[in-house]
Design a protein around this motif. Structure first.
Motif, PDB file in Angstrom:
ATOM      1  N   GLY A 246      10.939  22.757  46.625  1.00  0.00           N
ATOM      2  CA  GLY A 246       9.908  22.781  45.601  1.00  0.00           C
ATOM      3  C   GLY A 246       9.226  21.434  45.430  1.00  0.00           C
ATOM      4  N   THR A 247       8.454  21.318  44.378  1.00  0.00           N
ATOM      5  CA  THR A 247       7.768  20.067  44.064  1.00  0.00           C
ATOM      6  C   THR A 247       8.766  18.913  44.031  1.00  0.00           C
ATOM      7  OG1 THR A 247       6.097  21.232  42.762  1.00  0.00           O
ATOM      8  CG2 THR A 247       6.398  18.882  42.321  1.00  0.00           C
ATOM      9  N   THR A 248       8.416  17.831  44.708  1.00  0.00           N
ATOM     10  CA  THR A 248       9.344  16.707  44.793  1.00  0.00           C
ATOM     11  C   THR A 248       8.593  15.383  44.842  1.00  0.00           C
ATOM     12  OG1 THR A 248      11.196  15.795  46.063  1.00  0.00           O
ATOM     13  CG2 THR A 248       9.422  16.777  47.321  1.00  0.00           C
ATOM     14  N   ASP A 249       9.235  14.341  44.341  1.00  0.00           N
ATOM     15  CA  ASP A 249       8.666  13.000  44.447  1.00  0.00           C
ATOM     16  C   ASP A 249       8.825  12.498  45.873  1.00  0.00           C
ATOM     17  OD1 ASP A 249       7.905  12.785  41.781  1.00  0.00           O
ATOM     18  OD2 ASP A 249       9.867  12.032  41.155  1.00  0.00           O
ATOM     19  N   ALA A 250       7.806  11.790  46.356  1.00  0.00           N
ATOM     20  CA  ALA A 250       7.877  11.242  47.714  1.00  0.00           C
ATOM     21  C   ALA A 250       6.987  10.016  47.820  1.00  0.00           C
ATOM     22  CB  ALA A 250       7.470  12.285  48.747  1.00  0.00           C
ATOM     23  N   SER A 251       7.307   9.180  48.794  1.00  0.00           N
ATOM     24  CA  SER A 251       6.522   7.969  49.072  1.00  0.00           C
ATOM     25  C   SER A 251       6.089   7.994  50.522  1.00  0.00           C
ATOM     26  CB  SER A 251       7.351   6.715  48.787  1.00  0.00           C
ATOM     27  OG  SER A 251       7.806   6.710  47.447  1.00  0.00           O
ATOM     28  N   VAL A 252       4.837   7.630  50.746  1.00  0.00           N
ATOM     29  CA  VAL A 252       4.257   7.690  52.087  1.00  0.00           C
ATOM     30  C   VAL A 252       3.647   6.341  52.453  1.00  0.00           C
ATOM     31  CG1 VAL A 252       2.440   8.733  53.516  1.00  0.00           C
ATOM     32  CG2 VAL A 252       3.767  10.158  51.948  1.00  0.00           C
ATOM     33  N   ILE A 253       3.896   5.919  53.691  1.00  0.00           N
ATOM     34  CA  ILE A 253       3.189   4.782  54.282  1.00  0.00           C
ATOM     35  C   ILE A 253       2.522   5.304  55.542  1.00  0.00           C
ATOM     36  CG2 ILE A 253       3.404   2.546  55.426  1.00  0.00           C
ATOM     37  CD1 ILE A 253       5.628   1.829  53.544  1.00  0.00           C
ATOM     38  N   ALA A 254       1.189   5.282  55.551  1.00  0.00           N
ATOM     39  CA  ALA A 254       0.448   5.837  56.679  1.00  0.00           C
ATOM     40  C   ALA A 254      -0.975   5.311  56.649  1.00  0.00           C
ATOM     41  CB  ALA A 254       0.448   7.363  56.610  1.00  0.00           C
ATOM     42  N   ALA A 255      -1.724   5.618  57.682  1.00  0.00           N
ATOM     43  CA  ALA A 255      -3.143   5.269  57.711  1.00  0.00           C
ATOM     44  C   ALA A 255      -3.919   6.313  56.920  1.00  0.00           C
ATOM     45  CB  ALA A 255      -3.648   5.205  59.143  1.00  0.00           C
ATOM     46  N   GLN A 256      -4.895   5.870  56.153  1.00  0.00           N
ATOM     47  CA  GLN A 256      -5.734   6.798  55.405  1.00  0.00           C
ATOM     48  C   GLN A 256      -6.828   7.312  56.330  1.00  0.00           C
ATOM     49  OE1 GLN A 256      -7.009   5.871  51.299  1.00  0.00           O
ATOM     50  NE2 GLN A 256      -9.101   6.349  51.959  1.00  0.00           N
ATOM     51  N   HIS A 257      -6.805   8.628  56.574  1.00  0.00           N
ATOM     52  CA  HIS A 257      -7.836   9.279  57.375  1.00  0.00           C
ATOM     53  C   HIS A 257      -8.555  10.280  56.479  1.00  0.00           C
ATOM     54  CE1 HIS A 257      -5.535   8.419  61.399  1.00  0.00           C
ATOM     55  NE2 HIS A 257      -6.096   7.344  60.881  1.00  0.00           N
ATOM     56  N   GLY A 258      -9.646   9.855  55.891  1.00  0.00           N
ATOM     57  CA  GLY A 258     -10.339  10.716  54.942  1.00  0.00           C
ATOM     58  C   GLY A 258      -9.464  10.933  53.728  1.00  0.00           C
ATOM     59  N   ASP A 259      -9.141  12.203  53.453  1.00  0.00           N
ATOM     60  CA  ASP A 259      -8.283  12.503  52.316  1.00  0.00           C
ATOM     61  C   ASP A 259      -6.878  12.929  52.759  1.00  0.00           C
ATOM     62  OD1 ASP A 259      -8.885  14.919  53.430  1.00  0.00           O
ATOM     63  OD2 ASP A 259      -9.327  15.940  51.542  1.00  0.00           O
ATOM     64  N   THR A 260      -6.486  12.514  53.972  1.00  0.00           N
ATOM     65  CA  THR A 260      -5.151  12.851  54.450  1.00  0.00           C
ATOM     66  C   THR A 260      -4.513  11.641  55.112  1.00  0.00           C
ATOM     67  OG1 THR A 260      -3.869  14.463  55.726  1.00  0.00           O
ATOM     68  CG2 THR A 260      -5.930  13.701  56.711  1.00  0.00           C
ATOM     69  N   PHE A 261      -3.324  11.841  55.675  1.00  0.00           N
ATOM     70  CA  PHE A 261      -2.575  10.745  56.280  1.00  0.00           C
ATOM     71  C   PHE A 261      -2.488  10.927  57.789  1.00  0.00           C
ATOM     72  CE2 PHE A 261      -0.507  11.501  52.065  1.00  0.00           C
ATOM     73  CZ  PHE A 261      -0.949  10.340  51.435  1.00  0.00           C
ATOM     74  N   GLY A 262      -2.461   9.793  58.487  1.00  0.00           N
ATOM     75  CA  GLY A 262      -2.290   9.801  59.935  1.00  0.00           C
ATOM     76  C   GLY A 262      -1.486   8.587  60.371  1.00  0.00           C
ATOM     77  N   ALA A 263      -1.194   8.509  61.641  1.00  0.00           N
ATOM     78  CA  ALA A 263      -0.415   7.388  62.174  1.00  0.00           C
ATOM     79  C   ALA A 263      -1.280   6.131  62.220  1.00  0.00           C
ATOM     80  CB  ALA A 263       0.114   7.721  63.558  1.00  0.00           C
ATOM     81  N   TYR A 264      -0.690   5.017  61.796  1.00  0.00           N
ATOM     82  CA  TYR A 264      -1.378   3.720  61.842  1.00  0.00           C
ATOM     83  C   TYR A 264      -0.963   3.014  63.128  1.00  0.00           C
ATOM     84  CZ  TYR A 264      -2.706  -1.057  60.540  1.00  0.00           C
ATOM     85  OH  TYR A 264      -3.255  -2.321  60.504  1.00  0.00           O
ATOM     86  N   ARG A 265      -1.945   2.647  63.946  1.00  0.00           N
ATOM     87  CA  ARG A 265      -1.647   1.996  65.226  1.00  0.00           C
ATOM     88  C   ARG A 265      -1.731   0.476  65.067  1.00  0.00           C
ATOM     89  NH1 ARG A 265      -0.835   3.796  70.111  1.00  0.00           N
ATOM     90  NH2 ARG A 265      -1.426   5.896  69.455  1.00  0.00           N
ATOM     91  N   THR A 266      -0.636  -0.193  65.417  1.00  0.00           N
ATOM     92  CA  THR A 266      -0.576  -1.654  65.300  1.00  0.00           C
ATOM     93  C   THR A 266      -1.192  -2.310  66.540  1.00  0.00           C
ATOM     94  OG1 THR A 266       1.633  -1.717  66.291  1.00  0.00           O
ATOM     95  CG2 THR A 266       1.499  -1.499  63.893  1.00  0.00           C
ATOM     96  N   LYS A 267      -1.278  -3.637  66.522  1.00  0.00           N
ATOM     97  CA  LYS A 267      -1.907  -4.376  67.618  1.00  0.00           C
ATOM     98  C   LYS A 267      -1.155  -4.207  68.932  1.00  0.00           C
ATOM     99  CE  LYS A 267      -3.869  -7.859  64.524  1.00  0.00           C
ATOM    100  NZ  LYS A 267      -3.827  -9.286  64.096  1.00  0.00           N
TER     101      LYS A 267
END
Length: 392
Positions: A246-267
């Motif tokens: 069900g509904t749950t608290d969560a924390s996300v670290i990701a690249a912002q792609h519009g209004d969703t999340f995607g993989a962040y590519r480093t150097k």
């Protein structure tokens, strides 16, 4: 081959000394291949560890805090940290059992079938003259399994021990409309959460299972047993458990792609995409990722050493087999070969890791070498300066 009343049987096979020698010689090539694979794994692992570490360090410095209630267009493409409640407004439906879960993030069913299972153990005894005799004992028992057991592949297949095909298997359905505040949560991220709780086994749920399988069904603890007698299951009976997230608290670290999340590519080409249950600060999430990287590094180092050991032992095995004409002599040599292979595997692995460090971490390696050399000469200098005791 001997059969017992309980369905188990014992099989005895023999192998001649010449056949063993030919087999061990053929194994030399496999041994060399395993040694090469071990070198590759150890070298690649050190590079992977460094790349992931540098990527996480870059991520630490680049991550920005974002509010969950609104999408900031200025953060487009940036690495963001967002925390809050993940919710869903849709209804999840199990396609096979018509079980529904409203406003849930995931619906999971676990299916097990009562089946015949084979368990075999083997013991090998060396014989005078270099041959071996292997006794294999197989036991056939009934038990629950979530994967289909192919009874036709048993060492001794029998019509009395035949498993039916497993018609239904475990499955997880994820919400396509999950959101963390104003952000859409892709199923690739949602699937990493494991905050499931038991689905209530109501009369309606039991009825749905019964209607789908067209068999008797009854609730037992967290399971729905499908069969005539839960206390006396028969081959082909099922037990099914439904769980929901069900509904749950969560924390996300990701690249912002519009209004969703995607993989962040480093150097350096690595990617960062993380989710953890609970409201977790960004720095703590990175620390957890660094600890996971260290754990994986040591696991792969261990795998590399084991591969090296197995490969070296296979290369040296013909010597042991050759001396097995006198079993006790071959056994003594075998112990020596195992010890030698173990020592050489550890030494070669350490050398490989050290050279990889020089390649991937030259500055740190040079500092460590300098400290080691300085400590060695420092000890020698102190020994020379120490006052010598006059002989009595």
């Amino acid at each position: 081959m001997a059969d017992n009343e309980n369905g188990s049987f014992t099989e005895t096979t023999s192998e001649s000394w010449g056949s063993r020698i030919m087999g061990s010689i053929k194994g030399i090539g496999t041994g060399f291949l395993l040694v090469i694979v071990a070198f590759v794994v150890l070298w690649w692992n050190e590079g992977r560890s460094v790349r992931v570490y540098k990527a996480l360090q870059e991520g630490k410095g680049a991550v920005v805090e974002a509010k969950a209630d609104a999408v900031d267009p200025n953060n487009q493409g940036k690495l963001i940290h967002v925390a809050g409640k993940i919710t869903s407004e849709g209804t999840l439906k199990d396609p096979d059992f018509s079980v529904e879960a409203e406003k849930k993030l995931a619906l999971r069913r676990t299916v097990e079938m009562y089946q015949w299972q084979e368990r075999c153990t083997s013991t090998t005894e060396k014989k005078l003259g270099g041959g071996t005799e292997t006794k294999t004992e197989c036991k056939y028992e009934k038990g629950w399994s979530s994967s289909e057991v192919d009874s036709s592949q048993f060492r001794k297949a029998s019509p009395e021990r035949k498993n039916p095909a497993m018609q239904y298997k475990s499955k997880t359905i994820l919400a396509e409309d999950a959101k963390l505040g104003a952000y859409k949560v892709p199923t690739s991220l949602l699937g990493s959460l494991n905050q499931f709780s038991a689905f209530p086994n109501s009369d309606k749920l039991v009825g749905q299972v019964k209607a789908t399988l067209k068999k008797n069904a009854v609730a037992r603890d967290d399971w729905i047993y499908v069969g005539n007698d839960p206390a006396n299951p028969q081959v082909g009976d099922y037990r099914i458990r439904f769980e929901q997230m069900g509904t749950t608290d969560a924390s996300v670290i990701a690249a912002q792609h519009g209004d969703t999340f995607g993989a962040y590519r480093t150097k350096n080409g690595e990617t960062i995409l993380m989710i953890q249950p609970g409201i977790i600060p960004a720095q703590q999430m990175f620390q957890t990722a660094e600890e996971s990287n260290q754990t994986m590094t040591w696991i792969l180092r261990f795998v590399g050493v084991i591969l090296m050991f197995i490969g070296l032992k296979m290369i040296l095995t013909p010597l042991e087999t050759l001396l097995d004409v006198v079993p006790i002599l071959g056994s003594i040599v075998g112990v020596g070969i195992s010890l030698a292979a173990g020592v050489v595997a550890i030494v070669l692995s350490l050398i490989t890791i050290a050279i990889a460090w020089l390649f991937y971490r030259p500055v740190l390696s040079i500092i460590l070498i300098a400290v080691g050399v300085g400590a060695f000469f420092g000890v020698q200098f102190l020994k020379k300066r120490a006052p010598q005791k006059a002989p009595a």
